[in-house]
Design an enzyme around this catalytic site. Structure first.
Site, PDB file in Angstrom:
ATOM      1  N   CYS A 124      30.540  11.010 -37.268  1.00  0.00           N
ATOM      2  CA  CYS A 124      28.898  11.266 -37.650  1.00  0.00           C
ATOM      3  C   CYS A 124      28.008  10.055 -37.675  1.00  0.00           C
ATOM      4  CB  CYS A 124      28.975  12.146 -38.866  1.00  0.00           C
ATOM      5  SG  CYS A 124      27.215  12.630 -39.315  1.00  0.00           S
ATOM      6  N   CYS A 172      27.864  18.501 -39.906  1.00  0.00           N
ATOM      7  CA  CYS A 172      28.758  17.547 -40.624  1.00  0.00           C
ATOM      8  C   CYS A 172      28.843  18.155 -42.071  1.00  0.00           C
ATOM      9  CB  CYS A 172      28.074  16.217 -40.637  1.00  0.00           C
ATOM     10  SG  CYS A 172      29.060  15.044 -41.592  1.00  0.00           S
ATOM     11  N   CYS A 195      30.640  22.174 -28.481  1.00  0.00           N
ATOM     12  CA  CYS A 195      29.892  21.529 -27.486  1.00  0.00           C
ATOM     13  C   CYS A 195      28.758  20.793 -28.670  1.00  0.00           C
ATOM     14  CB  CYS A 195      29.085  22.435 -26.873  1.00  0.00           C
ATOM     15  SG  CYS A 195      28.118  21.813 -25.387  1.00  0.00           S
TER      16      CYS A 195
END
Length: 208
Positions: A124, A172, A195
């Site tokens: 992330c 996240c 995606c």
């Protein structure tokens, strides 16, 4: 009896109708002149609605819900990493902020991570939590980095109803940053396609 009693004088500026048809026409004209004219705003809104209906775009006149709207409408989540909006803006680039904090979408084929084929981990960009392994990355031919599964306990999902569609948004798990969407048209063994936006992630190559 005076002649004036039978034919009283007309008020100044008035015209005397010669028959009932003319009288009705005059009455309609007077009523129409007394109606308030539609405002320019009403006219423009009516014209816009008519054009949108003809083009099949009526739903677009209503602002679609954002991913954040859907989250808060169901059950607010509390993330381990939480900063103020001002702090997020300091930590992220404007493009990263638009993706991670405003649920934006980057242009397809614009991220170098789409062509990243080295062994390593995708994390992330907001809090550095590892999200995906390069072993699960595949070429989806969509222009965005795609994976068939995330790492354990790495992401969360919510229903996203933007643009008149129902999709599954992926964020996240630790900071809530928007990553992308997951679809059920991926390869085996999961049949899923995560995606992701390349701007929402950073890549850490595996040590040799």
């Amino acid at each position: 009896m005076r002649l004036s009693d039978l034919y009283p004088p007309k008020p100044p500026g008035a015209s005397q109708p010669t028959n009932s048809a003319q009288a009705a026409q005059t009455a309609r004209a007077v009523a129409a002149s007394e109606r308030p004219a539609p405002s320019r705003r009403v006219f423009l809104l009516s014209a816009t609605a008519a054009a949108a209906a003809a083009a099949g775009l009526v739903p677009r006149l209503v602002r679609p819900a954002r991913a954040d709207d859907t989250r808060h409408a169901s059950a607010p989540e509390h993330f381990e990493v939480a900063y103020s909006d001002a702090e997020w803006r300091k930590r992220l680039t404007p493009a990263q902020y638009q993706i991670l904090r405003e649920a934006g979408t980057e242009r397809p084929y614009s991220s170098p991570l789409n062509d990243e084929h080295r062994a390593g981990t995708f994390a992330c960009a907001g809090c550095a939590l590892p999200l995906f392994s390069s072993r699960t990355k595949f070429d989806s031919h969509t222009g965005w980095p795609s994976f068939w599964t995330p790492l354990d306990n790495a992401v969360g999902t919510h229903t996203d109803t933007t643009f008149g569609m129902v999709r599954t948004e992926v964020h996240c798990r630790r900071c809530g940053g928007h990553l992308g969407h997951v679809f059920d048209d991926g390869p085996k063994p999961t049949g899923l396609r995560y995606c992701m936006n390349g701007l929402a992630m950073t890549f850490h190559p595996q040590a040799a």
